[in-house]
Design a protein around this motif. Structure first.
Motif, mmCIF file in Angstrom:
data_model
loop_
_atom_site.group_PDB
_atom_site.id
_atom_site.type_symbol
_atom_site.label_atom_id
_atom_site.label_comp_id
_atom_site.label_asym_id
_atom_site.label_seq_id
_atom_site.Cartn_x
_atom_site.Cartn_y
_atom_site.Cartn_z
ATOM 1 N N LYS A 1 0.545 -9.062 11.121
ATOM 2 C CA LYS A 1 -1.237 -7.692 10.940
ATOM 3 C C LYS A 1 -1.514 -8.575 11.367
ATOM 4 C CE LYS A 1 1.954 -4.149 10.647
ATOM 5 N NZ LYS A 1 2.618 -3.163 12.560
ATOM 6 N N LYS A 2 -2.575 -8.357 12.083
ATOM 7 C CA LYS A 2 -3.930 -8.802 12.398
ATOM 8 C C LYS A 2 -5.132 -7.815 11.452
ATOM 9 C CE LYS A 2 -4.392 -9.432 16.950
ATOM 10 N NZ LYS A 2 -5.101 -8.752 18.498
ATOM 11 N N TYR A 3 -5.696 -8.705 9.841
ATOM 12 C CA TYR A 3 -6.432 -8.077 9.156
ATOM 13 C C TYR A 3 -7.536 -7.048 9.296
ATOM 14 C CZ TYR A 3 -2.227 -10.418 6.228
ATOM 15 O OH TYR A 3 -0.718 -10.375 6.309
ATOM 16 N N GLU A 4 -7.917 -7.588 10.313
ATOM 17 C CA GLU A 4 -9.077 -6.809 10.921
ATOM 18 C C GLU A 4 -8.196 -5.106 10.727
ATOM 19 O OE1 GLU A 4 -8.148 -9.831 12.388
ATOM 20 O OE2 GLU A 4 -9.775 -10.938 11.268
ATOM 21 N N GLU A 5 -7.644 -5.123 11.481
ATOM 22 C CA GLU A 5 -6.786 -3.551 11.999
ATOM 23 C C GLU A 5 -7.362 -3.080 11.001
ATOM 24 O OE1 GLU A 5 -3.943 -3.742 14.944
ATOM 25 O OE2 GLU A 5 -5.173 -5.099 16.104
ATOM 26 N N ILE A 6 -5.971 -4.188 9.380
ATOM 27 C CA ILE A 6 -5.730 -3.144 8.940
ATOM 28 C C ILE A 6 -7.019 -3.090 7.204
ATOM 29 C CG2 ILE A 6 -4.420 -3.604 6.412
ATOM 30 C CD1 ILE A 6 -2.707 -5.650 7.680
ATOM 31 N N ILE A 7 -7.834 -3.503 7.216
ATOM 32 C CA ILE A 7 -8.888 -3.386 7.025
ATOM 33 C C ILE A 7 -9.572 -1.736 6.989
ATOM 34 C CG2 ILE A 7 -11.440 -4.078 6.286
ATOM 35 C CD1 ILE A 7 -9.514 -5.334 4.985
ATOM 36 N N ASP A 8 -10.140 -2.421 8.691
ATOM 37 C CA ASP A 8 -10.919 -1.188 9.082
ATOM 38 C C ASP A 8 -9.930 0.467 9.014
ATOM 39 O OD1 ASP A 8 -12.479 -2.705 11.250
ATOM 40 O OD2 ASP A 8 -11.491 -2.488 12.823
ATOM 41 N N LYS A 9 -8.637 0.427 8.871
ATOM 42 C CA LYS A 9 -7.845 1.391 8.792
ATOM 43 C C LYS A 9 -7.572 1.930 7.646
ATOM 44 C CE LYS A 9 -4.887 0.978 12.756
ATOM 45 N NZ LYS A 9 -3.045 1.151 12.906
ATOM 46 N N VAL A 10 -8.230 0.230 6.746
ATOM 47 C CA VAL A 10 -8.248 0.930 4.930
ATOM 48 C C VAL A 10 -9.347 1.798 5.073
ATOM 49 C CG1 VAL A 10 -8.866 0.164 2.711
ATOM 50 C CG2 VAL A 10 -6.794 -0.660 4.477
ATOM 51 N N PHE A 11 -10.664 1.893 5.326
ATOM 52 C CA PHE A 11 -11.461 2.203 5.462
ATOM 53 C C PHE A 11 -12.110 3.462 5.953
ATOM 54 C CE2 PHE A 11 -12.843 -2.222 3.683
ATOM 55 C CZ PHE A 11 -13.528 -1.219 2.671
ATOM 56 N N SER A 12 -11.079 4.071 6.903
ATOM 57 C CA SER A 12 -10.880 5.059 7.672
ATOM 58 C C SER A 12 -10.659 5.876 7.399
ATOM 59 C CB SER A 12 -10.636 4.654 9.449
ATOM 60 O OG SER A 12 -9.320 4.255 9.571
ATOM 61 N N ASN A 13 -9.397 6.116 6.562
ATOM 62 C CA ASN A 13 -8.630 6.938 5.787
ATOM 63 C C ASN A 13 -8.997 7.356 4.437
ATOM 64 O OD1 ASN A 13 -5.870 6.761 6.878
ATOM 65 N ND2 ASN A 13 -6.787 5.185 6.861
ATOM 66 N N ASP A 14 -8.757 8.258 4.048
ATOM 67 C CA ASP A 14 -9.524 9.294 2.732
ATOM 68 C C ASP A 14 -8.825 8.760 1.400
ATOM 69 O OD1 ASP A 14 -11.237 11.162 4.081
ATOM 70 O OD2 ASP A 14 -9.479 12.184 4.802
ATOM 71 N N ARG A 15 -7.808 8.281 1.526
ATOM 72 C CA ARG A 15 -6.470 7.547 0.712
ATOM 73 C C ARG A 15 -6.190 6.917 1.032
ATOM 74 N NH1 ARG A 15 -3.949 11.950 -3.236
ATOM 75 N NH2 ARG A 15 -6.735 12.009 -4.276
ATOM 76 N N VAL A 16 -5.500 5.489 0.445
ATOM 77 C CA VAL A 16 -4.598 4.794 0.896
ATOM 78 C C VAL A 16 -3.455 4.096 -0.671
ATOM 79 C CG1 VAL A 16 -4.855 1.771 0.950
ATOM 80 C CG2 VAL A 16 -6.434 3.009 2.046
ATOM 81 N N MET A 17 -2.886 3.474 -0.424
ATOM 82 C CA MET A 17 -1.150 3.547 -1.346
ATOM 83 C C MET A 17 -0.840 2.339 -0.625
ATOM 84 S SD MET A 17 0.434 7.718 -1.612
ATOM 85 C CE MET A 17 0.928 6.873 -2.910
ATOM 86 N N SER A 18 -0.548 0.968 -1.947
ATOM 87 C CA SER A 18 -0.326 0.289 -1.261
ATOM 88 C C SER A 18 1.379 0.188 -2.092
ATOM 89 C CB SER A 18 -1.300 -0.702 -1.803
ATOM 90 O OG SER A 18 -0.649 -2.150 -1.412
ATOM 91 N N TRP A 19 2.439 -0.233 -2.001
ATOM 92 C CA TRP A 19 4.069 -0.257 -2.359
ATOM 93 C C TRP A 19 4.289 -1.795 -2.509
ATOM 94 C CZ3 TRP A 19 5.878 4.562 -3.899
ATOM 95 C CH2 TRP A 19 5.148 5.587 -3.420
#
Length: 56
Positions: free
Chosen positions: A38-56
């Motif tokens: 995965k492209k980590y830049e895209e993941i970081i963008d998604k983290v900040f564009s969501n209200d809640r993030v859950m990591s499993w």
């Protein structure tokens, strides 16, 4: 609510159940890090564009 689930080692029975329940009333996005590179830049963008993030 927008919820992002990040699956570090792929889906589990518990993560599948919680995602299924949450998807009834929320907008859900799932990133499975075990699938492919995965492209980590895209993941970081998604983290900040969501209200809640859950990591499993």
């Amino acid at each position: 609510m927008k919820i992002l689930h990040i699956l570090n080692d792929g889906p589990t029975k518990l993560s599948d159940q919680i995602i299924s329940i949450q998807s009834k009333d929320n907008e859900i996005e799932v990133i499975d890090l075990s699938k492919k590179e995965k492209k980590y830049e895209e993941i970081i963008d998604k983290v900040f564009s969501n209200d809640r993030v859950m990591s499993w």
